[in-house]
Design a protein around this motif. Structure first.
Motif, short mmCIF file in Angstrom:
data_model
loop_
_atom_site.label_atom_id
_atom_site.label_comp_id
_atom_site.label_asym_id
_atom_site.label_seq_id
_atom_site.Cartn_x
_atom_site.Cartn_y
_atom_site.Cartn_z
N ASN A 1 9.12 -13.11 6.66
CA ASN A 1 8.92 -11.78 6.04
C ASN A 1 10.00 -11.47 5.01
O ASN A 1 10.41 -10.32 4.83
CB ASN A 1 8.92 -10.67 7.09
CG ASN A 1 8.12 -10.99 8.33
OD1 ASN A 1 8.69 -11.29 9.38
ND2 ASN A 1 6.82 -10.95 8.22
N ARG B 1 6.92 -16.52 4.27
CA ARG B 1 5.85 -15.79 4.98
C ARG B 1 6.20 -15.64 6.45
O ARG B 1 6.02 -14.57 7.04
CB ARG B 1 4.52 -16.53 4.82
CG ARG B 1 3.38 -15.92 5.64
CD ARG B 1 2.05 -16.57 5.33
NE ARG B 1 1.01 -16.09 6.23
CZ ARG B 1 0.45 -16.81 7.19
NH1 ARG B 1 0.83 -18.07 7.39
NH2 ARG B 1 -0.49 -16.29 7.97
N GLN B 2 6.71 -16.70 7.07
CA GLN B 2 7.10 -16.63 8.48
C GLN B 2 8.27 -15.68 8.69
O GLN B 2 8.33 -14.98 9.70
CB GLN B 2 7.48 -18.03 8.98
CG GLN B 2 6.34 -19.03 8.99
CD GLN B 2 6.82 -20.43 9.34
OE1 GLN B 2 8.00 -20.66 9.57
NE2 GLN B 2 5.89 -21.38 9.39
N LYS C 1 -1.77 -12.54 10.30
CA LYS C 1 -2.08 -13.68 11.16
C LYS C 1 -3.49 -14.20 10.90
O LYS C 1 -4.37 -13.47 10.42
CB LYS C 1 -1.96 -13.26 12.63
CG LYS C 1 -0.57 -12.81 13.04
CD LYS C 1 0.40 -13.96 13.08
CE LYS C 1 1.73 -13.55 13.70
NZ LYS C 1 2.67 -14.68 13.81
N GLU D 1 3.50 -10.45 7.78
CA GLU D 1 2.70 -11.66 7.86
C GLU D 1 1.34 -11.29 8.43
O GLU D 1 1.25 -10.64 9.48
CB GLU D 1 3.36 -12.70 8.76
CG GLU D 1 2.51 -13.95 8.97
CD GLU D 1 3.05 -14.87 10.06
OE1 GLU D 1 2.43 -15.93 10.27
OE2 GLU D 1 4.05 -14.51 10.70
N GLN E 1 -0.01 -12.14 3.18
CA GLN E 1 1.04 -11.15 3.42
C GLN E 1 0.53 -9.78 3.00
O GLN E 1 -0.30 -9.66 2.09
CB GLN E 1 2.29 -11.48 2.60
CG GLN E 1 2.95 -12.81 2.94
CD GLN E 1 4.06 -13.13 1.95
OE1 GLN E 1 3.80 -13.36 0.76
NE2 GLN E 1 5.29 -13.13 2.43
N ASP F 1 6.18 -8.26 11.60
CA ASP F 1 7.51 -8.57 11.06
C ASP F 1 8.51 -8.34 12.18
O ASP F 1 8.13 -8.32 13.36
CB ASP F 1 7.81 -7.77 9.78
CG ASP F 1 8.01 -6.28 10.02
OD1 ASP F 1 7.87 -5.80 11.17
OD2 ASP F 1 8.32 -5.56 9.05
N ALA G 1 -5.28 -16.81 5.45
CA ALA G 1 -4.39 -17.35 6.50
C ALA G 1 -5.05 -18.50 7.25
O ALA G 1 -4.36 -19.37 7.79
CB ALA G 1 -4.00 -16.24 7.47
#
Length: 460
Positions: free
Chosen positions: A432, A429-430, A129, A127, A118, A142, A106
């Motif tokens: 989910n 990814r943002q 971080k 996701e 993920q 999520d 990430a």
């Protein structure tokens, strides 16, 4: 003409005015006096019960039947808006290793690498971080949960926020059971959930003018009392912001339109009688762990069993909305405002209203947002190009869109299709919504976890 007694802000600041003005309302003056008297009696009883209870959790006081005026006050929904839970335990070594690797991914400067950060668990695609928070090294998120995980034995293994939208779909206990199934795949949980914070809310419609009193009408243990507005429209009150207990009374319809965009609440309100036009106000109390432990409440089940007592404490001991009596300097004797009589009387052992029938773990934008922004870009292009026919505008915009991004993909050394797939993966990814790993990648991950599990089982 029906009238009731209120105190305006001018009355409170004027030394000469000693009585409240009578204004037209749906509740008569005699009804207000009777209602105030009976509610005050109930509140006094509740306070005595609270003082004698070791947990400070007496039953909620109730408004007398003759004060039930649906034209003045209509209850729509009540319940838990936000819930923060912590779990003693320890993270599984193989999960620790994988999350450490995903966190590094990430942090990669390359977008095509970041998309693989993920972590799937059951029907969740979290996701991962790029940064932790405080002593919690890993963060997974999520639409249902924001999970923070720690390696430290001196800290909870997991600290989790359950989203307010998720809590419109599942009751707190049911939501926590689903969360526990997720956490059991991330670590070893030693105890049941502890409550770090709980936010209780009541949504209602009232003919009362929420700006008709000033800060002196709030009798509270808090030191901070503030009124707010959005674009010069009164939006509500905040009492005790930043403390271990705080309160907000605010225009929820305005907040949704201007800020949160939580339009899914509209359908829930309509199911309980909202006409779609009236302002919906929300009274919300935020109770942190320090308050709960003072009442000898820590576990989720204990807290949920004592919501009546917590609400009574918040609305009768910590905070009251009153009708100020300038002839009486003892503010604790001021009568309770009729609106507060209704709000403080919510019975938390009853059904708080219908739940949402649908929920998605993905944090996807709705059609409203996508269509508004997409259409805005399209018509702006058409206006620039002088195109008035919609179909012609769409075709011209599509060609321009392709040409612009085809050039960008060329400069990046990608084919146009690969460029598009990378952009989709970043958004997935943002949101989910799509697991960006290949089937081979995911199978290799599962095989590795299985080997680690067998090794740990054989070692024990």
């Amino acid at each position: 003409m029906n009238a009731r007694l209120i105190v305006s802000p001018d009355d409170l600041t004027s030394k000469q005015t000693r009585t409240a003005e009578a204004l037209q309302c749906t509740t008569s003056a005699s009804e207000v006096v009777q209602c105030n008297s009976e509610v005050e009696s109930d509140l006094t009883d509740a306070l005595h019960q609270s003082e004698s209870s070791p947990q400070g959790t007496p039953p909620s006081n109730t408004v007398p039947n003759n004060c039930n005026n649906t034209e003045y006050f209509k209850l729509l929904r009540f319940g838990v808006d936000s819930l923060y839970l912590s779990y003693p335990g320890e993270i599984l070594p193989e999960v620790d290793d994988e999350l450490k690797e995903l966190k590094q991914i990430a942090q990669s400067p390359e977008p095509h690498q970041q998309v693989k950060a993920q972590y799937p668990v059951d029907d969740h695609i979290f996701e991962v971080k790029d940064k932790g928070k405080g002593f919690f090294l890993y963060r997974l998120q999520d639409n249902a949960y924001h999970i923070q995980l720690s390696r430290s034995r001196s800290l909870p293994f997991a600290y989790v926020q359950l989203s307010s939208e998720y809590l419109t779909y599942r009751r707190p206990l049911e939501a926590e059971k689903a969360l526990r199934r997720v956490l059991d795949q991330l670590g070893t949980v030693h105890e049941s959930a502890n409550v770090s914070r709980i936010d209780l809310f009541v949504d209602f419609v009232s003919s009362e003018n929420m700006e008709s009193w000033n800060r002196h009408a709030w009798v509270t243990r808090a030191s901070a009392i503030n009124a707010y507005s959005i674009e010069r429209e009164f939006s509500g009150w905040t009492i005790g912001a930043g403390g271990v207990i705080s309160c907000r009374l605010y225009d929820k319809t305005l907040e949704i339109n201007k800020q949160s965009k939580k339009f899914y609440l509209h359908e829930l309100w309509k199911k309980t009688g909202w006409n779609g036009q009236d302002k919906v106000w929300r009274l919300e109390f935020q109770l942190k762990r320090e308050v709960l432990t003072q009442k000898n409440l820590s576990k989720l089940a204990e807290v949920l069993d004592n919501l009546n007592g917590l609400w009574s404490y918040a609305t009768t001991e910590w905070l009251r909305l009153t009708l100020p009596n300038l002839d009486d300097q003892t503010r604790s004797r001021w009568p309770v405002h009729p609106l507060w009589g209704y709000l403080s009387s919510v019975d938390w052992q009853t059904d708080g209203g219908p739940l949402s029938s649908r929920f998605n773990n993905a944090r996807m934008p709705g059609d409203d947002w996508l269509c508004r922004n997409g259409f805005s870009a399209l018509v702006s292009f058409m206006a620039r190009e002088g195109i008035q026919d919609f179909d012609a505008g769409v075709e011209a915009f599509k060609a321009t869109l392709y040409g612009y991004h085809e050039r960008k993909s060329f400069y990046l050394g990608l084919t146009f299709d690969d460029y598009v797939q990378e952009k989709i993966a970043i958004k997935a990814r943002q949101f989910n919504s799509i697991l960006n790993k290949t089937e081979a990648d995911e199978q290799a991950r599962l095989d590795k976890l299985a080997r680690e599990y067998r090794k740990q089982s054989e070692g024990s």
